[in-house]
Design an enzyme around this catalytic site. Sequence first.
Site, short mmCIF file in Angstrom:
data_model
loop_
_atom_site.label_atom_id
_atom_site.label_comp_id
_atom_site.label_asym_id
_atom_site.label_seq_id
_atom_site.Cartn_x
_atom_site.Cartn_y
_atom_site.Cartn_z
N ASP A 74 -37.55 -13.26 10.29
CA ASP A 74 -38.09 -11.94 10.59
C ASP A 74 -37.04 -10.89 10.90
O ASP A 74 -37.36 -9.78 11.31
CB ASP A 74 -39.00 -12.06 11.84
CG ASP A 74 -40.43 -12.35 11.44
OD1 ASP A 74 -40.73 -12.23 10.24
OD2 ASP A 74 -41.23 -12.67 12.32
N HIS A 285 -8.62 -11.53 2.56
CA HIS A 285 -9.87 -11.09 3.19
C HIS A 285 -10.40 -12.14 4.18
O HIS A 285 -11.61 -12.36 4.27
CB HIS A 285 -10.91 -10.72 2.13
CG HIS A 285 -10.61 -9.43 1.46
ND1 HIS A 285 -11.35 -8.93 0.41
CD2 HIS A 285 -9.64 -8.52 1.68
CE1 HIS A 285 -10.83 -7.78 0.02
NE2 HIS A 285 -9.80 -7.51 0.78
N ASP A 302 -6.71 -6.00 9.67
CA ASP A 302 -7.27 -5.01 8.74
C ASP A 302 -8.64 -4.66 9.29
O ASP A 302 -9.64 -5.35 9.03
CB ASP A 302 -7.34 -5.64 7.34
CG ASP A 302 -7.69 -4.63 6.25
OD1 ASP A 302 -8.22 -3.56 6.58
OD2 ASP A 302 -7.45 -4.95 5.07
N ASP A 313 -10.07 2.85 6.55
CA ASP A 313 -9.45 1.59 6.12
C ASP A 313 -8.00 1.56 6.59
O ASP A 313 -7.17 2.27 6.04
CB ASP A 313 -9.55 1.47 4.59
CG ASP A 313 -9.30 0.06 4.10
OD1 ASP A 313 -9.08 -0.83 4.94
OD2 ASP A 313 -9.31 -0.15 2.88
N HIS A 386 -2.19 -7.86 -4.64
CA HIS A 386 -3.32 -6.91 -4.77
C HIS A 386 -2.81 -5.55 -5.22
O HIS A 386 -1.60 -5.32 -5.29
CB HIS A 386 -4.10 -6.82 -3.46
CG HIS A 386 -3.27 -6.51 -2.26
ND1 HIS A 386 -2.74 -5.26 -2.02
CD2 HIS A 386 -2.87 -7.28 -1.21
CE1 HIS A 386 -2.06 -5.27 -0.89
NE2 HIS A 386 -2.09 -6.49 -0.37
N HIS A 390 -6.53 2.39 -2.89
CA HIS A 390 -7.80 2.81 -3.50
C HIS A 390 -8.29 4.05 -2.78
O HIS A 390 -7.89 4.30 -1.64
CB HIS A 390 -8.82 1.67 -3.36
CG HIS A 390 -8.93 1.17 -1.95
ND1 HIS A 390 -9.74 1.77 -1.01
CD2 HIS A 390 -8.29 0.16 -1.28
CE1 HIS A 390 -9.61 1.13 0.14
NE2 HIS A 390 -8.73 0.16 0.01
N HIS A 397 -14.08 1.11 -0.51
CA HIS A 397 -13.46 1.20 -1.84
C HIS A 397 -14.29 2.22 -2.57
O HIS A 397 -15.29 1.92 -3.18
CB HIS A 397 -13.47 -0.16 -2.55
CG HIS A 397 -12.59 -1.16 -1.87
ND1 HIS A 397 -12.58 -2.49 -2.19
CD2 HIS A 397 -11.68 -1.02 -0.87
CE1 HIS A 397 -11.69 -3.12 -1.42
NE2 HIS A 397 -11.15 -2.26 -0.61
N GLU A 414 -1.35 0.66 0.68
CA GLU A 414 -1.35 -0.60 1.42
C GLU A 414 -0.58 -1.71 0.72
O GLU A 414 -1.18 -2.69 0.27
CB GLU A 414 -2.79 -1.05 1.69
CG GLU A 414 -3.71 -1.06 0.48
CD GLU A 414 -5.07 -1.67 0.80
OE1 GLU A 414 -5.10 -2.75 1.41
OE2 GLU A 414 -6.10 -1.07 0.43
N TYR A 418 2.72 -11.69 0.94
CA TYR A 418 2.07 -12.87 1.54
C TYR A 418 2.76 -14.12 1.01
O TYR A 418 2.74 -14.37 -0.20
CB TYR A 418 0.58 -12.89 1.17
CG TYR A 418 -0.08 -11.52 1.37
CD1 TYR A 418 -0.66 -11.19 2.58
CD2 TYR A 418 -0.08 -10.58 0.33
CE1 TYR A 418 -1.22 -9.93 2.77
CE2 TYR A 418 -0.65 -9.33 0.51
CZ TYR A 418 -1.21 -9.01 1.73
OH TYR A 418 -1.76 -7.77 1.92
N ARG A 436 0.76 -6.78 5.76
CA ARG A 436 0.14 -5.67 5.04
C ARG A 436 0.19 -4.46 5.97
O ARG A 436 -0.07 -4.60 7.17
CB ARG A 436 -1.31 -6.01 4.64
CG ARG A 436 -2.04 -4.85 4.00
CD ARG A 436 -3.25 -5.27 3.17
NE ARG A 436 -4.38 -5.78 3.94
CZ ARG A 436 -4.75 -7.04 3.99
NH1 ARG A 436 -4.09 -7.96 3.32
NH2 ARG A 436 -5.79 -7.42 4.72
N GLU A 438 -1.39 -0.66 6.00
CA GLU A 438 -2.34 0.17 5.24
C GLU A 438 -2.62 1.45 5.99
O GLU A 438 -3.06 1.44 7.14
CB GLU A 438 -3.65 -0.59 5.03
CG GLU A 438 -4.70 0.22 4.31
CD GLU A 438 -5.94 -0.60 3.95
OE1 GLU A 438 -6.27 -1.53 4.70
OE2 GLU A 438 -6.55 -0.28 2.92
MN LIG Z 1 -7.98 -1.17 1.80
#
Ligand SMILES: [Mn+2]
Length: 474
Positions: A74, A285, A302, A313, A386, A390, A397, A414, A418, A436, A438
């Site tokens: 529910d 991610h 991130d 972002d 990557h 963006h 994105h 960004e 890695y 990273r 960004e």
């Molecule tokens: Mn990003």
Amino acid sequence: MNTIGRISPFIVLVLTLLCSASLCAQSYAGYGIYDTDFLPPSFFKSNREKLLRQIGDSAVVVLYSASEHTRNNDVEFQFRQDDDFFYMTGCNEPSALLILSSNPIEVTDTTGTHTVHEILFVESRNSRAETWTGRRLGPYGAIKVLGVESASTNTEYKQALRRALSKAKALYIPLPPEEINGKIADMVRDIEQTTRSMQRSIEIRTPLHLIRGMRQVKSAEELKVMRKGVEISMEGHRQMMRSCKDGMYEYQLQALFEFVGKDRGAEYTAYPCIVGSGENSVILHYNTNRKQLHAGEIIVMDCAMEYHNYATDITRTIPVSGRFTDAQRAIYNIVYDAQEEAMKLVKPGVNYYKEVTQRAGEVIRNGLLQLGVIKDSADYKKYFIHGLGHPVGLDVHDVSSDGVLKEGEVWTVEPGIYIPANTEGVDSKWWNIGVRIEDEVLVTGDGNELLTRALPRKGEDIEKTMQERGVVGK
Ligand SMILES: [Mn+2]
């Protein structure tokens, strides 16, 4: 006396303005709307006018809200409006439908009978239902709060649609998304049938490329909202830097970020927070965030909030102990330099996916060669896996473009490196280092503005901020 006599009309005017402003805010509360810094109705109106101009004569546009989705039994996921529909209406309710018509349509609504070019159909007000699921605008509220020319309940769209289509050559309507369901799915199916049943041929087209073309460049009003989201997200990052210590859990940093974000008024995170330490810093991610933090590890954070439908972002990478190890610092500095060099190139007319991306790649390639992490220059792509960035907007994105930068666009920059454990041919001192960085840049007339400038980014500045223990804003 005289002076007072002269001032009083001015005071009366000021008081009147203040009263009407507060009355305004108060009356919106009757619709469950308490924030006073939403984008103004004029913003959405001008978007509708721009779209109408683009579709030309004898055309109709139908846009519809997102579906509601069940989480389990529910319980439903918190409703999130469709971005294109929001961009044209400012409406954050489900089961809503917008009809735009380049030919005027005659309507009778709560404000009488008149001819209009736009009608928004929303759920009717219903005290019983609203007791369960919250206050709604209803047609009158839609006109008052969102400033649409006309509004009706969402059971009354058929007649208006037939009228609009009776003179139309083209209908612009988005293809229903795969996950469409509930009332809005029935309405969209019904519109398709109604269109087919018309005694004349009507060309069906998608309006999305037109709307998304508009969404790429942000207006001053949108930027104000976006800057607020950036400001809030930066506060959250500062809090994570100041609180991080050995023995905490990744989810505890996440909790601090989300606390600050919501405490400062942002409604939601723009995406699930990624807080990955050590072996998780190399997972792009990672968002389960369950691992304990240990001194000597690096953490990729991130995390960003969504404010009034607009995403942010931001990523920062920090050492658990408050000091980068030599190996971590060496990798960090390459990523930092790549970002610096890439950002220098961001200006109108430059192709982000070519020139800007290429420059970041060169810096990473040369840096990794110099450190001896790679021996073959083509191998840098194994560690920078990557894209460089963006656009950001309503979507994190955001609507894609060909990459040729335009003034008023907001992009992330960004770069990242890695290096997973057990990477063949790479010395173990580099293993489990993921970095990273960004940031968000606004493309300006002659270059760019770093929207996230206020958030520490240089390795030394991050270390300094981590020493300022305590609560942000205190
Ligand atoms: Mn990003």
